[in-house]
Design a protein around this motif. Structure first.
Motif, PDB file in Angstrom:
ATOM      1  N   ARG A 160      -0.087  -2.575   8.584  1.00 47.85           N
ATOM      2  CA  ARG A 160       0.759  -1.382   8.560  1.00 47.85           C
ATOM      3  C   ARG A 160       2.019  -1.617   7.720  1.00 47.85           C
ATOM      4  O   ARG A 160       2.466  -0.738   6.976  1.00 47.85           O
ATOM      5  N   GLU A 161       2.575  -2.821   7.827  1.00 49.27           N
ATOM      6  CA  GLU A 161       3.760  -3.150   7.035  1.00 49.27           C
ATOM      7  C   GLU A 161       3.445  -3.142   5.547  1.00 49.27           C
ATOM      8  O   GLU A 161       4.218  -2.621   4.738  1.00 49.27           O
TER       9      GLU A 161
ATOM     10  N   GLU B  18       1.070  -1.450   4.050  1.00 49.34           N
ATOM     11  CA  GLU B  18       0.866  -0.052   3.659  1.00 49.34           C
ATOM     12  C   GLU B  18       2.193   0.667   3.492  1.00 49.34           C
ATOM     13  O   GLU B  18       2.391   1.438   2.543  1.00 49.34           O
ATOM     14  N   SER B  19       3.126   0.399   4.413  1.00 44.86           N
ATOM     15  CA  SER B  19       4.452   1.009   4.335  1.00 44.86           C
ATOM     16  C   SER B  19       5.202   0.556   3.081  1.00 44.86           C
ATOM     17  O   SER B  19       5.834   1.361   2.388  1.00 44.86           O
TER      18      SER B  19
ATOM     19  N   ASP C  20      12.714   7.266   7.213  1.00 45.14           N
ATOM     20  CA  ASP C  20      11.354   6.925   7.652  1.00 45.14           C
ATOM     21  C   ASP C  20      11.226   5.428   7.921  1.00 45.14           C
ATOM     22  O   ASP C  20      10.557   5.016   8.880  1.00 45.14           O
ATOM     23  N   ARG C  21      11.864   4.653   7.084  1.00 42.00           N
ATOM     24  CA  ARG C  21      11.790   3.204   7.240  1.00 42.00           C
ATOM     25  C   ARG C  21      12.503   2.761   8.518  1.00 42.00           C
ATOM     26  O   ARG C  21      12.035   1.865   9.224  1.00 42.00           O
TER      27      ARG C  21
ATOM     28  N   ALA D  86       3.635   2.178  -0.099  1.00 44.68           N
ATOM     29  CA  ALA D  86       4.000   3.591  -0.214  1.00 44.68           C
ATOM     30  C   ALA D  86       5.456   3.726  -0.659  1.00 44.68           C
ATOM     31  O   ALA D  86       5.777   4.554  -1.523  1.00 44.68           O
ATOM     32  N   ALA D  87       6.331   2.915  -0.079  1.00 46.60           N
ATOM     33  CA  ALA D  87       7.745   2.952  -0.460  1.00 46.60           C
ATOM     34  C   ALA D  87       7.927   2.527  -1.912  1.00 46.60           C
ATOM     35  O   ALA D  87       8.725   3.119  -2.651  1.00 46.60           O
TER      36      ALA D  87
ATOM     37  N   GLU E  83      10.196   3.281  11.309  1.00 46.61           N
ATOM     38  CA  GLU E  83       9.140   2.269  11.287  1.00 46.61           C
ATOM     39  C   GLU E  83       9.637   0.960  11.893  1.00 46.61           C
ATOM     40  O   GLU E  83       8.901   0.281  12.621  1.00 46.61           O
TER      41      GLU E  83
END
Length: 258
Positions: free
Chosen positions: A146-147, A149-150, A201-202, A153-154, A205
């Motif tokens: 997940r990290e 992917e985050s 958003d971050r 995307a960022a 997260e």
């Protein structure tokens, strides 16, 4: 204006840790397979007192005990230990590593200084401990996925902002008319909002939890070698400031032309 992005290095950190965790999971699987192949020592009924799959430490002939327990320790040393001590400073005794991975009871029964035996209950207890450890690592693996992917995307979003800023830097404000200056100001505002939303958003997260692991704990471990602790927030903040500085410069030109 060039803005440093810490995201490529951050992605490399996550990829390296994913490789480590996946390797450790495979090592634990090999350890489990090896344990399954070992025949437990028979324990006389009159001397058995292990309950609920617990670990018993019953006096017996040392050579018999050492044969099985030595095999278990050797198997652990050849499979799990190299991954477990990869981040440990200095040397760590084998039993300390076993204790860290499988718990105090397993380490006690396998210790040469005790009278533990590799009985059927002990074998079940080892399997139970490895299942627990595997579950913990699988939780970490999901958090890493997940990290990553985050981060990716960022990185895509922030790269667009960086390219926009770079393209604007190639044109002097003195070359632009009033309408073009107004349009640039709006474009900078749009990208500034993008940085702000990404920043928010971050933050959300980072406050999420995967099992017992929080986002802050994860990034604190992953990016300890980077010059910033929060690479996404640092990059987004730097680009946000660039957009803000650009807007101020545009407004200065607009005021002069009124």
């Amino acid at each position: 204006m060039t803005v440093e992005s810490w995201l490529p290095a951050a992605i490399e950190c996550v990829e390296a840790e994913q490789d480590h965790v996946e390797g450790k999971l495979a090592a634990i699987a090999r350890f489990e397979d090896g344990i399954e192949d070992l025949e437990p020592v028979r324990e006389p009924t009159a001397r058995a007192h292990a309950t609920d799959g617990g670990v018993s430490t019953i006096p017996h002939r040392r050579s018999e005990r050492e044969d099985r327990c030595h095999q278990v320790r050797t198997l652990f040393a050849d499979t799990v230990r190299p991954y477990s001590i990869e981040d440990v400073d200095g040397s760590e005794p084998l039993l300390a590593t076993i204790r860290a991975e499988l718990g105090d009871e397993i380490a006690a029964v396998l210790a040469p200084s005790t009278d533990g035996r590799f009985t059927a209950p002990v074998k079940r207890a080892i399997h139970s401990a490895t299942r627990r450890r595997r579950g913990e690592l699988e939780t970490v693996d999901r958090a890493l996925a997940r990290e990553r992917e985050s981060l990716e995307a960022a990185a895509t979003e922030l790269e667009r902002v960086a390219k926009m800023i770079s393209s604007m830097d190639r044109t002097s404000l003195l070359e632009l008319g009033f309408d073009e200056l107004s349009e640039r100001h709006e474009t900078l505002e749009t990208h500034r909002d993008r940085c702000r939303r990404l920043w928010q958003d971050r933050q959300e997260e980072l406050h999420r939890r995967t099992g017992r692991l929080s986002g802050h704990e994860l990034v604190g471990f992953l990016y300890s070698d980077l010059s910033v602790s929060y690479p996404v927030l640092a990059t987004a903040t730097a680009l946000y400031r660039c957009c803000l500085d650009g807007q101020r410069a545009v407004r200065g030109q607009l005021v002069r032309r009124v």
